[in-house]
Design a protein around this motif. Structure first.
Motif, PDB file in Angstrom:
ATOM      1  N   ASN A   1       8.863 -69.526  86.678  1.00 55.25           N
ATOM      2  CA  ASN A   1       7.530 -69.016  87.333  1.00 55.25           C
ATOM      3  C   ASN A   1       6.863 -69.178  86.228  1.00 55.25           C
ATOM      4  OD1 ASN A   1       6.172 -67.518  88.740  1.00 55.25           O
ATOM      5  ND2 ASN A   1       6.097 -65.709  88.622  1.00 55.25           N
ATOM      6  N   LEU A   2       6.945 -70.405  85.478  1.00 54.73           N
ATOM      7  CA  LEU A   2       5.987 -70.716  84.310  1.00 54.73           C
ATOM      8  C   LEU A   2       4.610 -70.982  84.614  1.00 54.73           C
ATOM      9  CD1 LEU A   2       8.763 -73.100  82.937  1.00 54.73           C
ATOM     10  CD2 LEU A   2       7.675 -70.950  81.381  1.00 54.73           C
ATOM     11  N   ASP A   3       4.103 -70.389  83.541  1.00 52.06           N
ATOM     12  CA  ASP A   3       2.841 -70.014  83.677  1.00 52.06           C
ATOM     13  C   ASP A   3       1.545 -71.059  82.098  1.00 52.06           C
ATOM     14  OD1 ASP A   3       2.147 -66.283  83.420  1.00 52.06           O
ATOM     15  OD2 ASP A   3       1.790 -67.950  81.436  1.00 52.06           O
ATOM     16  N   ALA A   4       0.679 -70.950  81.828  1.00 53.02           N
ATOM     17  CA  ALA A   4       0.020 -71.740  81.350  1.00 53.02           C
ATOM     18  C   ALA A   4       0.339 -70.574  79.310  1.00 53.02           C
ATOM     19  CB  ALA A   4      -1.357 -71.819  80.895  1.00 53.02           C
ATOM     20  N   GLN A   5       0.807 -69.157  79.623  1.00 58.19           N
ATOM     21  CA  GLN A   5       0.719 -68.523  78.828  1.00 58.19           C
ATOM     22  C   GLN A   5       1.998 -68.853  77.375  1.00 58.19           C
ATOM     23  OE1 GLN A   5      -0.550 -64.418  79.082  1.00 58.19           O
ATOM     24  NE2 GLN A   5      -2.828 -65.358  79.501  1.00 58.19           N
ATOM     25  N   ASP A   6       2.933 -69.513  78.984  1.00 54.21           N
ATOM     26  CA  ASP A   6       4.421 -69.588  78.080  1.00 54.21           C
ATOM     27  C   ASP A   6       4.216 -71.312  77.313  1.00 54.21           C
ATOM     28  OD1 ASP A   6       5.424 -68.252  81.531  1.00 54.21           O
ATOM     29  OD2 ASP A   6       5.720 -67.543  79.804  1.00 54.21           O
ATOM     30  N   THR A   7       3.600 -71.736  77.270  1.00 56.58           N
ATOM     31  CA  THR A   7       3.324 -72.587  76.731  1.00 56.58           C
ATOM     32  C   THR A   7       3.440 -72.626  74.769  1.00 56.58           C
ATOM     33  OG1 THR A   7       1.864 -74.280  77.951  1.00 56.58           O
ATOM     34  CG2 THR A   7       1.722 -74.788  76.011  1.00 56.58           C
ATOM     35  N   GLY A   8       4.258 -73.791  74.068  1.00 59.30           N
ATOM     36  CA  GLY A   8       4.698 -72.986  72.708  1.00 59.30           C
ATOM     37  C   GLY A   8       5.715 -74.186  72.207  1.00 59.30           C
ATOM     38  N   VAL A   9       6.361 -73.453  70.696  1.00 61.15           N
ATOM     39  CA  VAL A   9       7.984 -74.292  71.336  1.00 61.15           C
ATOM     40  C   VAL A   9       8.078 -72.842  70.485  1.00 61.15           C
ATOM     41  CG1 VAL A   9       8.789 -75.220  68.747  1.00 61.15           C
ATOM     42  CG2 VAL A   9       5.831 -75.855  69.361  1.00 61.15           C
ATOM     43  N   TYR A  10       9.972 -73.736  71.377  1.00 61.54           N
ATOM     44  CA  TYR A  10      10.659 -72.555  71.697  1.00 61.54           C
ATOM     45  C   TYR A  10      12.083 -72.755  70.820  1.00 61.54           C
ATOM     46  CZ  TYR A  10       8.386 -70.851  75.818  1.00 61.54           C
ATOM     47  OH  TYR A  10       7.673 -70.520  76.777  1.00 61.54           O
ATOM     48  N   TYR A  11      12.627 -71.910  69.889  1.00 60.31           N
ATOM     49  CA  TYR A  11      13.407 -71.963  68.716  1.00 60.31           C
ATOM     50  C   TYR A  11      14.817 -71.047  68.818  1.00 60.31           C
ATOM     51  CZ  TYR A  11       9.515 -73.488  65.394  1.00 60.31           C
ATOM     52  OH  TYR A  11       8.362 -73.731  65.297  1.00 60.31           O
ATOM     53  N   CYS A  12      15.684 -72.208  68.568  1.00 55.83           N
ATOM     54  CA  CYS A  12      17.275 -71.399  69.164  1.00 55.83           C
ATOM     55  C   CYS A  12      17.253 -71.716  67.702  1.00 55.83           C
ATOM     56  CB  CYS A  12      17.861 -72.799  69.266  1.00 55.83           C
ATOM     57  SG  CYS A  12      19.892 -72.364  69.505  1.00 55.83           S
ATOM     58  N   THR A  13      17.948 -69.736  67.993  1.00 52.32           N
ATOM     59  CA  THR A  13      18.463 -68.932  66.841  1.00 52.32           C
ATOM     60  C   THR A  13      19.896 -68.635  66.983  1.00 52.32           C
ATOM     61  OG1 THR A  13      17.073 -66.828  67.456  1.00 52.32           O
ATOM     62  CG2 THR A  13      16.039 -68.461  66.029  1.00 52.32           C
ATOM     63  N   ARG A  14      20.100 -68.055  65.107  1.00 57.35           N
ATOM     64  CA  ARG A  14      21.928 -67.507  65.312  1.00 57.35           C
ATOM     65  C   ARG A  14      21.854 -66.912  64.398  1.00 57.35           C
ATOM     66  NH1 ARG A  14      27.654 -70.945  64.342  1.00 57.35           N
ATOM     67  NH2 ARG A  14      28.552 -69.263  63.512  1.00 57.35           N
ATOM     68  N   TRP A  15      22.696 -65.057  64.511  1.00 58.86           N
ATOM     69  CA  TRP A  15      22.947 -64.168  63.533  1.00 58.86           C
ATOM     70  C   TRP A  15      23.936 -64.675  62.951  1.00 58.86           C
ATOM     71  CZ3 TRP A  15      19.628 -63.743  67.551  1.00 58.86           C
ATOM     72  CH2 TRP A  15      17.883 -63.077  67.577  1.00 58.86           C
ATOM     73  N   SER A  16      24.158 -63.927  61.846  1.00 58.45           N
ATOM     74  CA  SER A  16      25.646 -63.698  60.706  1.00 58.45           C
ATOM     75  C   SER A  16      26.578 -62.928  61.363  1.00 58.45           C
ATOM     76  CB  SER A  16      25.533 -63.942  59.385  1.00 58.45           C
ATOM     77  OG  SER A  16      24.307 -62.556  58.893  1.00 58.45           O
ATOM     78  N   SER A  17      26.330 -62.157  62.882  1.00 59.68           N
ATOM     79  CA  SER A  17      26.874 -60.658  62.967  1.00 59.68           C
ATOM     80  C   SER A  17      27.021 -60.783  64.387  1.00 59.68           C
ATOM     81  CB  SER A  17      26.495 -59.592  62.822  1.00 59.68           C
ATOM     82  OG  SER A  17      25.068 -59.618  62.723  1.00 59.68           O
ATOM     83  N   GLY A  18      27.117 -60.547  65.366  1.00 60.29           N
ATOM     84  CA  GLY A  18      27.583 -60.205  66.680  1.00 60.29           C
ATOM     85  C   GLY A  18      26.980 -59.464  67.742  1.00 60.29           C
ATOM     86  N   VAL A  19      25.398 -58.956  66.505  1.00 57.26           N
ATOM     87  CA  VAL A  19      25.114 -57.899  66.720  1.00 57.26           C
ATOM     88  C   VAL A  19      23.281 -58.891  66.762  1.00 57.26           C
ATOM     89  CG1 VAL A  19      25.830 -56.162  67.829  1.00 57.26           C
ATOM     90  CG2 VAL A  19      24.699 -55.886  64.945  1.00 57.26           C
TER      91      VAL A  19
END
Length: 120
Positions: A84-102
């Motif tokens: 259900n994407l809309d125009a406001q979802d347009t952008g660059v999406y980044y994958c991220t990771r923490w150094s801990s489990g939370v």
């Protein structure tokens, strides 16, 4: 060395769906919290969703019910199913990771990002 590589971005019509993938390299993936952020035009970068080492998830209010985050530790992959994407979802999406489990504070590692464009 930790590397995060996103894929799956592209152009989609409003109301459509898209699934982003993130391939992670490096050790201890299974015990690290992961997440997706996005940068939409004219706004600060914002957290979209996170998944911790116990697979507990959290999502921003603006995507709750539309986006689903998941991970496959055996494949060292993370996903973001967007519907259900809309125009406001347009952008660059980044994958991220923490150094801990939370997912506390800001993530340590970032991918290069993948562009998502929603046409209205």
């Amino acid at each position: 060395q930790v590397q995060l590589v996103e894929s799956g971005g592209g152009l989609v019509q409003a109301g459509g769906s898209l699934t982003l993938s993130c391939a992670a390299s490096g050790s201890i993936f299974s015990i690290s919290a992961m997440g997706w952020y996005r940068q939409v035009p004219g706004k600060e970068r914002e957290r979209v969703a996170t998944i911790d080492n116990l697979h507990r998830t959290n999502a921003a209010d603006f995507v709750r019910g539309r986006f689903t985050i998941s991970r496959d530790n055996a494949k060292k992959m993370m996903y973001l199913r967007m519907s259900n994407l809309d125009a406001q979802d347009t952008g660059v999406y980044y994958c991220t990771r923490w150094s801990s489990g939370v997912a506390l504070g800001e993530p340590v590692y970032w991918g290069q990002g993948t562009q998502v464009t929603v046409s209205s």
